[in-house]
Design a protein around this motif. Structure first.
Motif, PDB file in Angstrom:
ATOM      1  N   ARG A  10       0.986  -1.234   0.039  1.00 34.00           N
ATOM      2  CA  ARG A  10       0.045  -0.024   0.041  1.00 34.00           C
ATOM      3  C   ARG A  10       0.993   1.348   0.049  1.00 34.00           C
ATOM      4  O   ARG A  10       0.489   2.329  -0.443  1.00 34.00           O
ATOM      5  CB  ARG A  10      -0.808  -0.153   1.289  1.00 34.00           C
ATOM      6  N   ALA A  11       2.049   1.209   0.676  1.00 34.26           N
ATOM      7  CA  ALA A  11       2.926   2.437   0.655  1.00 34.26           C
ATOM      8  C   ALA A  11       3.381   2.818  -0.868  1.00 34.26           C
ATOM      9  O   ALA A  11       3.274   4.034  -1.125  1.00 34.26           O
ATOM     10  CB  ALA A  11       4.109   2.168   1.382  1.00 34.26           C
ATOM     11  N   GLN A  12       3.691   1.749  -1.571  1.00 34.15           N
ATOM     12  CA  GLN A  12       4.005   2.171  -3.108  1.00 34.15           C
ATOM     13  C   GLN A  12       2.923   2.547  -3.714  1.00 34.15           C
ATOM     14  O   GLN A  12       3.072   3.384  -4.544  1.00 34.15           O
ATOM     15  CB  GLN A  12       4.637   0.980  -3.535  1.00 34.15           C
ATOM     16  N   ALA A  13       1.683   1.772  -3.463  1.00 27.92           N
ATOM     17  CA  ALA A  13       0.458   2.336  -4.192  1.00 27.92           C
ATOM     18  C   ALA A  13       0.091   3.740  -3.931  1.00 27.92           C
ATOM     19  O   ALA A  13      -0.230   4.345  -4.974  1.00 27.92           O
ATOM     20  CB  ALA A  13      -0.625   1.155  -3.725  1.00 27.92           C
ATOM     21  N   LEU A 121      -1.431  -5.860 -11.034  1.00 26.24           N
ATOM     22  CA  LEU A 121      -2.614  -4.893 -11.199  1.00 26.24           C
ATOM     23  C   LEU A 121      -2.615  -3.457 -10.738  1.00 26.24           C
ATOM     24  O   LEU A 121      -2.891  -2.584 -11.576  1.00 26.24           O
ATOM     25  CB  LEU A 121      -3.738  -5.368 -10.231  1.00 26.24           C
ATOM     26  N   GLY A 122      -1.781  -3.191  -9.705  1.00 27.87           N
ATOM     27  CA  GLY A 122      -1.325  -1.733  -9.882  1.00 27.87           C
ATOM     28  C   GLY A 122      -0.561  -1.031 -10.920  1.00 27.87           C
ATOM     29  O   GLY A 122      -0.781  -0.006 -11.336  1.00 27.87           O
ATOM     30  N   ALA A 123       0.390  -1.851 -11.198  1.00 30.98           N
ATOM     31  CA  ALA A 123       1.260  -1.306 -12.493  1.00 30.98           C
ATOM     32  C   ALA A 123       0.510  -0.996 -13.797  1.00 30.98           C
ATOM     33  O   ALA A 123       0.769  -0.250 -14.272  1.00 30.98           O
ATOM     34  CB  ALA A 123       2.418  -2.308 -12.580  1.00 30.98           C
ATOM     35  N   ALA A 165       5.337  -2.191 -18.758  1.00 24.76           N
ATOM     36  CA  ALA A 165       5.264  -1.954 -17.345  1.00 24.76           C
ATOM     37  C   ALA A 165       5.060  -3.329 -16.815  1.00 24.76           C
ATOM     38  O   ALA A 165       5.829  -3.467 -15.682  1.00 24.76           O
ATOM     39  CB  ALA A 165       4.266  -0.966 -16.942  1.00 24.76           C
ATOM     40  N   GLY A 166       4.279  -4.076 -17.224  1.00 20.51           N
ATOM     41  CA  GLY A 166       4.024  -5.542 -16.651  1.00 20.51           C
ATOM     42  C   GLY A 166       5.186  -6.150 -16.805  1.00 20.51           C
ATOM     43  O   GLY A 166       5.533  -6.922 -15.851  1.00 20.51           O
ATOM     44  N   PHE A 167       5.886  -6.303 -17.984  1.00 22.42           N
ATOM     45  CA  PHE A 167       7.002  -6.995 -18.096  1.00 22.42           C
ATOM     46  C   PHE A 167       8.175  -6.847 -17.293  1.00 22.42           C
ATOM     47  O   PHE A 167       8.928  -7.378 -16.521  1.00 22.42           O
ATOM     48  CB  PHE A 167       7.805  -6.853 -19.620  1.00 22.42           C
ATOM     49  N   ALA A 168       8.361  -5.383 -16.993  1.00 17.12           N
ATOM     50  CA  ALA A 168       9.384  -4.785 -15.932  1.00 17.12           C
ATOM     51  C   ALA A 168       9.338  -5.241 -14.720  1.00 17.12           C
ATOM     52  O   ALA A 168      10.230  -5.481 -13.927  1.00 17.12           O
ATOM     53  CB  ALA A 168       9.287  -3.177 -16.254  1.00 17.12           C
ATOM     54  N   LEU A 169       8.019  -5.456 -14.399  1.00 17.72           N
ATOM     55  CA  LEU A 169       7.433  -5.923 -12.870  1.00 17.72           C
ATOM     56  C   LEU A 169       8.026  -7.077 -12.738  1.00 17.72           C
ATOM     57  O   LEU A 169       8.695  -7.647 -11.710  1.00 17.72           O
ATOM     58  CB  LEU A 169       6.143  -5.558 -12.671  1.00 17.72           C
ATOM     59  N   VAL A 170       7.730  -7.963 -13.723  1.00 17.46           N
ATOM     60  CA  VAL A 170       8.084  -9.396 -13.620  1.00 17.46           C
ATOM     61  C   VAL A 170       9.751  -9.690 -13.628  1.00 17.46           C
ATOM     62  O   VAL A 170      10.227 -10.406 -12.857  1.00 17.46           O
ATOM     63  CB  VAL A 170       7.530 -10.304 -14.523  1.00 17.46           C
ATOM     64  N   LEU A 171      10.190  -8.840 -14.567  1.00 21.82           N
ATOM     65  CA  LEU A 171      11.642  -8.977 -14.616  1.00 21.82           C
ATOM     66  C   LEU A 171      12.280  -8.475 -13.324  1.00 21.82           C
ATOM     67  O   LEU A 171      13.414  -9.283 -12.900  1.00 21.82           O
ATOM     68  CB  LEU A 171      12.163  -8.142 -15.641  1.00 21.82           C
ATOM     69  N   GLY A 172      11.804  -7.431 -12.768  1.00 22.38           N
ATOM     70  CA  GLY A 172      12.415  -6.897 -11.407  1.00 22.38           C
ATOM     71  C   GLY A 172      12.469  -8.061 -10.407  1.00 22.38           C
ATOM     72  O   GLY A 172      13.223  -8.194  -9.612  1.00 22.38           O
ATOM     73  N   THR A 173      11.279  -8.704 -10.183  1.00 22.97           N
ATOM     74  CA  THR A 173      10.813  -9.621  -9.238  1.00 22.97           C
ATOM     75  C   THR A 173      11.732 -10.576  -9.512  1.00 22.97           C
ATOM     76  O   THR A 173      12.375 -11.427  -8.484  1.00 22.97           O
ATOM     77  CB  THR A 173       9.440 -10.239  -9.400  1.00 22.97           C
ATOM     78  N   VAL A 174      12.092 -11.314 -10.751  1.00 20.46           N
ATOM     79  CA  VAL A 174      12.826 -12.656 -10.995  1.00 20.46           C
ATOM     80  C   VAL A 174      14.360 -12.164 -10.561  1.00 20.46           C
ATOM     81  O   VAL A 174      15.207 -12.936 -10.038  1.00 20.46           O
ATOM     82  CB  VAL A 174      12.825 -12.993 -12.492  1.00 20.46           C
ATOM     83  N   ILE A 175      14.990 -10.968 -11.002  1.00 21.55           N
ATOM     84  CA  ILE A 175      16.039 -10.435 -10.852  1.00 21.55           C
ATOM     85  C   ILE A 175      16.538 -10.334  -9.204  1.00 21.55           C
ATOM     86  O   ILE A 175      17.352 -11.129  -8.826  1.00 21.55           O
ATOM     87  CB  ILE A 175      16.287  -9.164 -11.407  1.00 21.55           C
TER      88      ILE A 175
END
Length: 340
Positions: A10-13, A121-123, A165-175
């Motif tokens: 929620r803080a990031q949101a 969903l937020g992204a 943006a969706g791809f970047a989120l998953v990429l950052g998570t995996v990294i």
């Protein structure tokens, strides 16, 4: 699980919603200002019956502002990947809280999938709203300029930035899952997304669909219309040729009537030609354009017509989503098998 993921996010949101609200307010104001200016230019030029020059001035008035906004939106995937994706797992692993979380009834895979869905969903909402508002605000200028395939413009309109943006989120998570450290994961994610945003428009996008090919005679007038003549290697090239209603993806070197590349010495001789005082040449390249135009040269063009804009948007977005899906499957496998 969903409620817990929301509480952690929620803080990031809130920060994202606040930034979006500021951007939305400015884009709404800009959109109405653009439409007022467009109507004003049309009202001035219609009595004369020629609006081409007036509309060109209208587009120039907003060109820099819209480019800055498009560049700002192009940074959004990197920001999402760095600040929303990279810490998603890396912070849990770094602080050791994963030991408590993963000893509950919720499996690791379900935990990761729910967090990705909530943050994703937020992204999507933030990127989609920003892209929708910018596309709406810039619509009159885009219609006049006709450069929707421009590297910066294309990546900041319609659905492409949402998928990125969706791809970047998953990429950052995996990294983050692989590095297990938040700051290194953020740095690597930012670097990877920036490199991809350079590579995709230049190396991938031109080849998503087979281009249309055509020959163009390089008369003196055609050479003077080019934005550049020659290159750093002094090859026999012209740069910046355009095709009305199309995105030019490739221009060959200057070719002679029989299809051979123009000899570099002949090109150098023309490039260094001097105007004849008795009959001075005109145009930005002067005597060089006159000399080259007399050689009966042509170039081979490859271009994408503007009516392919939406197929390109969907194809590029599909590639981003496919890559995000593959990375998600890898993350689900990795978190179950390798992370302890």
């Amino acid at each position: 699980m969903i409620w817990m993921s929301w509480r952690q996010f929620r803080a990031q949101a809130v920060v994202g919603a606040a930034a979006l609200a500021v951007l939305a307010g400015y884009l709404l104001w800009l959109g109405f200002d653009v439409r007022d200016a467009h109507a004003g230019y049309l009202a001035q030029c219609r009595p004369q019956g020629d609006c081409a020059e007036a509309l060109a001035r209208f587009a120039r008035d907003y060109e820099n502002t819209l480019l800055y906004l498009a560049a700002l939106l192009a940074l959004l995937p990197a920001v999402v990947g760095m600040f929303w994706g990279a810490p998603l797992i890396a912070r849990e692993l770094e602080s050791g809280t994963h030991r408590l979380v993963w000893n509950q009834s919720v499996t690791r895979r379900r935990w990761l999938l729910v967090k990705l869905l909530v943050v994703g969903l937020g992204a999507v909402l933030v990127a989609g709203a920003a892209s929708l508002l910018l596309t709406w605000a810039a619509a009159p200028v885009d219609a006049v300029a006709g450069n929707r395939f421009s590297t910066v413009v294309f990546g900041a309109r319609d659905v492409a930035p949402v998928a990125a943006a969706g791809f970047a989120l998953v990429l950052g998570t995996v990294i983050g899952l692989l590095t297990r450290r938040t700051l290194p994961a953020m740095a690597l994610t930012g670097l990877a997304v920036v490199l991809l945003q350079f590579a995709v428009p230049n190396l991938v996008r031109p080849h998503l669909m087979p281009p249309v090919r055509a020959d163009r005679a390089m008369t003196e007038q055609a050479i003077n219309e080019a934005r550049g003549l020659g290159s750093i290697t002094n090859s026999a090239t012209v740069r910046g040729l355009g095709v009305p209603g199309a995105w030019v993806t490739d221009v060959s070197e200057l070719r002679t009537r029989d299809g051979r590349t123009l000899d570099r010495r002949a090109f150098d001789d023309c490039f260094s030609a001097r105007d004849d005082p008795a009959a001075p040449a005109t145009g930005q390249y002067g005597a060089a354009a006159r000399c080259l135009g007399a050689l009966d040269l042509h170039v081979e063009l490859a271009y994408q017509p503007n009516h392919r804009y939406w197929p390109f948007q969907l194809l590029e977005s599909g590639l981003y989503l496919l890559a995000a899906g593959v990375l998600t499957l890898f993350g689900l496998w990795r978190i179950r098998r390798r992370v302890t």
